[in-house]
Scaffold this active site. Structure first.
Site, PDB file in Angstrom:
ATOM      1  CE  LYS A   1      -0.017  -1.680  -4.260  1.00 52.58           C
ATOM      2  NZ  LYS A   1      -0.640  -2.830  -3.654  1.00 52.58           N
TER       3      LYS A   1
ATOM      4  CG  HIS B   1       0.367  -5.910   3.639  1.00 51.55           C
ATOM      5  ND1 HIS B   1      -0.482  -5.362   4.558  1.00 51.55           N
ATOM      6  CD2 HIS B   1      -0.030  -5.445   2.440  1.00 51.55           C
ATOM      7  CE1 HIS B   1      -1.364  -4.598   3.942  1.00 51.55           C
ATOM      8  NE2 HIS B   1      -1.120  -4.634   2.656  1.00 51.55           N
TER       9      HIS B   1
HETATM   10  O1  GKR Z   1      -1.462   1.864  -0.090  1.00 49.01           O
HETATM   11  O2  GKR Z   1      -2.536   1.836  -1.970  1.00 49.01           O
HETATM   12  C1  GKR Z   1      -1.960   1.272  -1.052  1.00 49.01           C
HETATM   13  C2  GKR Z   1      -1.765  -0.223  -1.119  1.00 49.01           C
HETATM   14  O3  GKR Z   1      -2.364  -0.722  -2.277  1.00 49.01           O
HETATM   15  C3  GKR Z   1      -2.314  -0.921   0.107  1.00 49.01           C
HETATM   16  O4  GKR Z   1      -3.646  -0.536   0.292  1.00 49.01           O
HETATM   17  C4  GKR Z   1      -2.207  -2.434   0.010  1.00 49.01           C
HETATM   18  O5  GKR Z   1      -2.847  -3.012   1.116  1.00 49.01           O
HETATM   19  O6  GKR Z   1       0.188  -2.148   0.178  1.00 49.01           O
HETATM   20  C5  GKR Z   1      -0.839  -3.003   0.112  1.00 49.01           C
HETATM   21  C6  GKR Z   1      -0.547  -4.220  -0.722  1.00 49.01           C
HETATM   22  O7  GKR Z   1       0.569  -4.662  -0.750  1.00 49.01           O
HETATM   23  O8  GKR Z   1      -1.466  -4.787  -1.309  1.00 49.01           O
HETATM   24 MG    MG Z   2      -0.016  -6.461  -1.864  1.00 52.20          MG
END
Ligand code: GKR
Ligand code: MG
Length: 440
Positions: free
Chosen positions: A212, A339
């Site tokens: 991330k 996702h």
């Molecule tokens: O869990 O912080 C998180 C992710 O950023 C999530 O909110 C996203 O929706 O995992 C997701 C993504 O692939 O963008």
């Molecule tokens: Mg994403």
């Protein structure tokens, strides 16, 4: 089988709060507790089907309207089951969506501020709720017929589903006292990210890694991916800053990592910016932000903005619609991945069942599941070699752990309201009141 046994007798909705670690993203940090909603559809034959979705207030409100309207309808009619019902609640949902957007001005009106799933609309919100009911109906039908959900979707094409390790920059603990704790420690530099990846590989056998992004300066995130490439040579690597970068920054990152990335996910925000990035790099671009509805597909595919779409049965509206998305991707030569957002074992079972039926699922699926220390299913699923076996047991193949569900619901009841809507920015401001989401 008497048809009336397949009619819905009762729907039970249980909002819960689940522990969540302090994972960082462009919007802030995960709250100590995240809301989820467990849906139980009970048939007149006494069979209970399970579904799970987002649990924030607007989802719960929509779910309540659906729950009231379902009794007396057959669990077999998932194509038409929700249409009249959802029309009736559309007005209420539209109001709730604009209300939620207004509460988070920095996210922009109508933008999904906590789940990072692109533009937030009433239709998408409604589909995210419908998906849990559809899953629960399929689970109930499968249990009644003695068939797994994948058989109701046309049958599995694989016996195992591969998942990828979801790496996050993170803190060791939530700010302030009293939040849940785990033993992962902080990961705020390349060495921390590699240590996290090693633990994921050792414990679960994951071979593919997604980091991330959108948390630190892009050069530091490039360094983290480089360190991963060195530690895991030849393994598929992904980076996802949730649209935090300009076109120029996205292209610079793509150049710096073109020899090691499987794909770059949502480097820039919106179809136009993604198309510009795609035109300037050979690195495949993936998305769960600019293609999140069928309406967004024609423009994105025509402009070549993405080479991979991440499906998600929650916001695409269920397992059948996920298969419709897969068929469109196949038709246009666009790859498919999956996702995830913070979720428990009911959703993981649904993800695995539908993934098992998709021949074109060309990439390991995302999952947050290893970060979750609690669940409402028993026994908890176990990843081996980065994979989950596809259950052939009736329905989704999971059993509800009712005492666990009740305990997590009690936490929701006892909450003073602060955790019932996920707000990563508010959680971040608990540590730094001046914090604002950044763009590079
Ligand atoms: O869990 O912080 C998180 C992710 O950023 C999530 O909110 C996203 O929706 O995992 C997701 C993504 O692939 O963008
Ligand atoms: Mg994403």
């Amino acid at each position: 089988m008497e048809a009336k046994l397949l009619l819905v007798d009762e729907v039970r909705l249980t909002p819960i709060l689940i522990s969540d670690p302090p994972l960082l993203n462009v919007q802030g940090v995960h709250q100590p507790f995240t809301p989820r909603l467990v849906v139980e559809v009970v048939t007149r034959g006494g069979v209970v089907g399970l579904g799970e979705t987002y649990g924030d207030g607007v989802y719960l409100e929509t779910a309540r309207s659906l729950a009231e309207a379902l009794p007396g309808r057959p669990v077999t009619h998932v194509n038409s089951l929700f249409e009249p019902v959802t029309k009736a609640v559309a007005g209420a949902v539209a109001g709730a969506v604009s209300g939620a957007g207004a509460a988070r001005p920095e996210a922009g009106a109508g933008v999904d501020a906590s789940g990072l799933r692109g533009v937030r609309t009433a239709a998408k919100l409604r589909l995210s709720v419908v998906s849990a009911f559809e899953t629960a109906c399929l689970d109930a039908l499968g249990k009644t017929l003695g068939l797994p959900v994948h058989a109701l979707l046309g049958g599995k094409v694989r016996d195992e589903v591969e998942y990828s390790a979801y790496l996050f920059h993170r803190w060791a603990a939530h700010p302030g006292a009293g939040g849940p704790a785990d033993d992962w420690g902080a990961a705020l530099d390349p060495a921390g990210v590699v240590a996290q990846a090693r633990r994921f590989a050792r414990t679960y056998g994951f071979r593919s890694f997604k980091l991330k992004g959108g948390v630190l300066d892009p050069e530091r995130e490039v360094a983290a991916i480089r360190a991963l490439a060195e530690a895991f040579p030849g393994h598929p690597l992904r980076l996802d800053p949730n649209g935090a970068w300009s076109v120029a920054t996205s292209l610079a990152v793509a150049r710096a990592l073109e020899d090691v990335l499987e794909y770059l996910e949502d480097p820039a925000s919106g179809t136009a910016a993604m198309a510009e990035v795609a035109a300037g790099t050979g690195v495949p671009l993936a998305t769960n932000m600019c293609v999140t509805t069928f309406e967004e597909i024609p423009e994105a595919f025509a402009r070549g903005a993405v080479r991979i779409v991440l499906c998600d049965h929650h916001y695409w509206g269920g397992l059948h619609r996920t298969r419709e998305l897969a068929a469109l991707c196949r038709t246009y030569g666009v790859g498919l991945s999956m996702h995830s957002n913070t979720h428990l074992g009911i959703s993981l079972a649904a993800m695995t069942q539908v993934a098992a039926t998709l021949p074109g699922l060309t990439h390991a699926s995302d999952t947050h599941y290893p970060w979750q220390t609690e669940d409402v299913v028993t026994p908890r699923p176990v990843f081996r070699d980065g994979r989950l076996p596809v259950s052939d047991a009736p329905g989704l193949g999971v059993e509800l752990d009712r005492p666990a569900l009740e305990a997590l619901h009690r936490r929701w009841l006892d909450d003073d309201g602060r955790m019932r809507d996920r707000d990563d920015t508010a959680a971040m401001r608990a540590a730094d009141p001046e914090w604002r989401p950044r763009r590079w």
